[in-house]
Design a protein around this motif. Structure first.
Motif, PDB file in Angstrom:
ATOM      1  N   GLN A 138       0.855  -1.184   0.000  1.00 14.11           N
ATOM      2  CA  GLN A 138       0.000   0.000   0.000  1.00 14.11           C
ATOM      3  C   GLN A 138       0.897   1.242   0.000  1.00 14.11           C
ATOM      4  OE1 GLN A 138      -3.321  -0.068  -0.273  1.00 14.11           O
ATOM      5  NE2 GLN A 138      -3.313   2.170  -0.448  1.00 14.11           N
ATOM      6  N   PRO A 139       0.880   2.041  -1.078  1.00 15.10           N
ATOM      7  CA  PRO A 139       1.807   3.175  -1.172  1.00 15.10           C
ATOM      8  C   PRO A 139       1.519   4.316  -0.217  1.00 15.10           C
ATOM      9  CG  PRO A 139       0.302   3.159  -3.040  1.00 15.10           C
ATOM     10  CD  PRO A 139       0.088   1.868  -2.302  1.00 15.10           C
ATOM     11  N   GLY A 140       0.241   4.511   0.150  1.00 15.11           N
ATOM     12  CA  GLY A 140      -0.089   5.615   1.048  1.00 15.11           C
ATOM     13  C   GLY A 140       0.188   6.977   0.414  1.00 15.11           C
ATOM     14  N   GLN A 141       0.554   7.952   1.227  1.00 12.19           N
ATOM     15  CA  GLN A 141       0.825   9.315   0.771  1.00 12.19           C
ATOM     16  C   GLN A 141       2.196   9.759   1.275  1.00 12.19           C
ATOM     17  OE1 GLN A 141      -1.724  11.948  -0.772  1.00 12.19           O
ATOM     18  NE2 GLN A 141      -1.937   9.921  -1.677  1.00 12.19           N
ATOM     19  N   GLN A 142       2.829  10.625   0.490  1.00 13.19           N
ATOM     20  CA  GLN A 142       4.084  11.221   0.904  1.00 13.19           C
ATOM     21  C   GLN A 142       3.925  12.725   0.999  1.00 13.19           C
ATOM     22  OE1 GLN A 142       7.025   8.776  -1.730  1.00 13.19           O
ATOM     23  NE2 GLN A 142       8.206   9.773  -0.117  1.00 13.19           N
ATOM     24  N   THR A 143       4.632  13.322   1.942  1.00  8.87           N
ATOM     25  CA  THR A 143       4.550  14.756   2.168  1.00  8.87           C
ATOM     26  C   THR A 143       5.807  15.447   1.667  1.00  8.87           C
ATOM     27  OG1 THR A 143       3.170  14.438   4.132  1.00  8.87           O
ATOM     28  CG2 THR A 143       4.281  16.558   3.907  1.00  8.87           C
ATOM     29  N   VAL A 144       5.604  16.493   0.865  1.00  6.38           N
ATOM     30  CA  VAL A 144       6.705  17.345   0.417  1.00  6.38           C
ATOM     31  C   VAL A 144       6.640  18.627   1.239  1.00  6.38           C
ATOM     32  CG1 VAL A 144       7.700  18.618  -1.513  1.00  6.38           C
ATOM     33  CG2 VAL A 144       6.661  16.390  -1.900  1.00  6.38           C
ATOM     34  N   SER A 145       7.714  18.931   1.948  1.00  5.55           N
ATOM     35  CA  SER A 145       7.753  20.102   2.819  1.00  5.55           C
ATOM     36  C   SER A 145       8.704  21.148   2.265  1.00  5.55           C
ATOM     37  CB  SER A 145       8.199  19.702   4.234  1.00  5.55           C
ATOM     38  OG  SER A 145       7.326  18.741   4.782  1.00  5.55           O
ATOM     39  N   PHE A 146       8.368  22.407   2.533  1.00  6.07           N
ATOM     40  CA  PHE A 146       9.211  23.500   2.055  1.00  6.07           C
ATOM     41  C   PHE A 146       9.199  24.616   3.083  1.00  6.07           C
ATOM     42  CE2 PHE A 146      11.221  26.337  -0.910  1.00  6.07           C
ATOM     43  CZ  PHE A 146      11.850  25.474  -1.797  1.00  6.07           C
ATOM     44  N   SER A 147      10.324  25.288   3.220  1.00  2.00           N
ATOM     45  CA  SER A 147      10.456  26.384   4.161  1.00  2.00           C
ATOM     46  C   SER A 147      11.111  27.567   3.468  1.00  2.00           C
ATOM     47  CB  SER A 147      11.309  25.943   5.368  1.00  2.00           C
ATOM     48  OG  SER A 147      11.514  27.029   6.257  1.00  2.00           O
ATOM     49  N   VAL A 148      10.602  28.766   3.733  1.00  2.67           N
ATOM     50  CA  VAL A 148      11.154  29.975   3.109  1.00  2.67           C
ATOM     51  C   VAL A 148      11.262  31.080   4.158  1.00  2.67           C
ATOM     52  CG1 VAL A 148       8.870  30.767   2.349  1.00  2.67           C
ATOM     53  CG2 VAL A 148      10.910  31.622   1.197  1.00  2.67           C
ATOM     54  N   THR A 149      12.382  31.777   4.136  1.00  3.48           N
ATOM     55  CA  THR A 149      12.610  32.913   5.022  1.00  3.48           C
ATOM     56  C   THR A 149      12.547  34.195   4.184  1.00  3.48           C
ATOM     57  OG1 THR A 149      14.009  31.593   6.481  1.00  3.48           O
ATOM     58  CG2 THR A 149      14.171  33.993   6.686  1.00  3.48           C
ATOM     59  N   VAL A 150      11.657  35.094   4.548  1.00  6.18           N
ATOM     60  CA  VAL A 150      11.453  36.330   3.768  1.00  6.18           C
ATOM     61  C   VAL A 150      11.597  37.535   4.685  1.00  6.18           C
ATOM     62  CG1 VAL A 150       9.973  37.539   2.124  1.00  6.18           C
ATOM     63  CG2 VAL A 150       9.821  35.038   2.338  1.00  6.18           C
ATOM     64  N   ILE A 151      12.272  38.556   4.188  1.00  8.14           N
ATOM     65  CA  ILE A 151      12.379  39.840   4.913  1.00  8.14           C
ATOM     66  C   ILE A 151      11.607  40.893   4.137  1.00  8.14           C
ATOM     67  CG2 ILE A 151      13.947  41.599   5.814  1.00  8.14           C
ATOM     68  CD1 ILE A 151      16.121  39.507   5.957  1.00  8.14           C
ATOM     69  N   TRP A 152      10.660  41.522   4.821  1.00 15.30           N
ATOM     70  CA  TRP A 152       9.885  42.617   4.234  1.00 15.30           C
ATOM     71  C   TRP A 152      10.271  43.938   4.890  1.00 15.30           C
ATOM     72  CZ3 TRP A 152       7.089  37.963   3.992  1.00 15.30           C
ATOM     73  CH2 TRP A 152       6.420  37.711   2.791  1.00 15.30           C
ATOM     74  N   GLN A 153      10.174  44.971   4.115  1.00 14.83           N
ATOM     75  CA  GLN A 153      10.317  46.317   4.684  1.00 14.83           C
ATOM     76  C   GLN A 153       8.986  46.742   5.290  1.00 14.83           C
ATOM     77  OE1 GLN A 153      12.328  49.246   2.203  1.00 14.83           O
ATOM     78  NE2 GLN A 153      10.889  50.845   2.886  1.00 14.83           N
ATOM     79  N   LEU A 154       9.056  47.435   6.403  1.00 17.92           N
ATOM     80  CA  LEU A 154       7.860  47.985   7.032  1.00 17.92           C
ATOM     81  C   LEU A 154       7.824  49.490   6.824  1.00 17.92           C
ATOM     82  CD1 LEU A 154       7.812  46.009  10.421  1.00 17.92           C
ATOM     83  CD2 LEU A 154       6.480  45.562   8.356  1.00 17.92           C
ATOM     84  N   ASP A 155       6.693  49.978   6.289  1.00 16.86           N
ATOM     85  CA  ASP A 155       6.547  51.405   5.990  1.00 16.86           C
ATOM     86  C   ASP A 155       5.644  52.083   7.015  1.00 16.86           C
ATOM     87  OD1 ASP A 155       8.108  50.968   3.709  1.00 16.86           O
ATOM     88  OD2 ASP A 155       6.314  50.415   2.533  1.00 16.86           O
TER      89      ASP A 155
END
Length: 247
Positions: A230-247
């Motif tokens: 039974q193959p089931g399901q696999q999870t693909v994970s991703f992480s991103v670090t973002v810097i925004w300017q605050l006005d």
């Protein structure tokens, strides 16, 4: 000694200047487990957040690592028996439609087996292992049965693992979810600080890998019947670090 009035005034001015300078802050270092960290910034206000995204996909490939192992009084017999049995397995898999390029030898060795005195050689153990990549999961159960049936008691099923052959679209989807998660977090912090979310200053990413899902291996006796898979399901994970300017 009494402090002159002029000196007291200067001290008050310095304290006031420090209080004003303390209002220029940078909102940074936020993730799902910790709150934002404030750091002084002379030029700009910004927020740094880590966004996470996950998607699931159904595995379409099964990889089996199987060995043939014989013990014989002499090295030549042990190696010949192992090689012949493994070659029969390879030929049988190819006959059922598995491409030979998806069958790869991963191990071939010969080890002496010592007697009870641990000094004299009593026999030799020969091992030959292969990886079999099965792209048609409908053939997986029969393929494993063929390996066991051909190898008999010499068979060792070392590992079975599912994977997704092409997970590029899943990675894209996980990346998009990670960025949206980062944007939502940054927007909330901007609102809480009474500012507006400005332009993106930088982006860095990690993740995107889909580790294979291992299954427990079983011995030949357990695989005499059809192997339920039974193959089931696999999870693909991703992480991103973002810097925004605050006005």
């Amino acid at each position: 000694m009494p402090i002159p009035a002029r000196a007291k005034t200067s001290g008050l001015k310095l304290a006031a200047a420090a209080a004003v300078g303390g209002t220029a802050m940078m909102l940074a270092g936020c993730d799902s487990q910790s709150g934002p960290t404030l750091q002084p910034s002379a030029d700009t206000r910004q927020v740094t957040v880590v966004g996470a995204g996950q998607v699931q996909g159904t595995p379409d490939t099964l990889t089996v690592n199987a060995s043939m192992e014989f013990i014989a009084p002499d090295a030549t017999t042990a190696m010949n028996q192992t090689n012949e049995r493994q070659q029969a397995v390879i030929d049988g898999l190819a006959a059922m439609g598995i491409d030979r390029k998806d069958i790869a030898t991963t191990r071939a060795d010969l080890q002496p087996q010592y007697g009870s005195d641990n000094t004299s050689i009593a026999a030799y153990r020969a091992t030959n292992s292969i990886n079999v990549k099965i792209r048609d999961l409908n053939k997986a159960s029969n393929a494993i049965g063929l390996v066991v049936g051909t190898g008999g008691n010499a068979t060792r099923i070392n590992s079975i693992s599912y994977s997704i052959e092409d997970d590029s679209q899943l990675v894209k989807d996980a990346r998009a979810r990670a960025f949206e998660d980062a944007r939502d977090r940054a927007s909330q912090y901007a609102q809480l600080s009474g500012l507006n979310l400005g332009k993106v200053i930088s982006i860095s990413e990690s993740g995107g890998e889909t580790p294979p899902v291992p299954m427990p291996a079983a011995g030949p006796r357990a695989m005499e019947a059809a192997v339920p898979l039974q193959p089931g399901q696999q999870t693909v994970s991703f992480s991103v670090t973002v810097i925004w300017q605050l006005d």
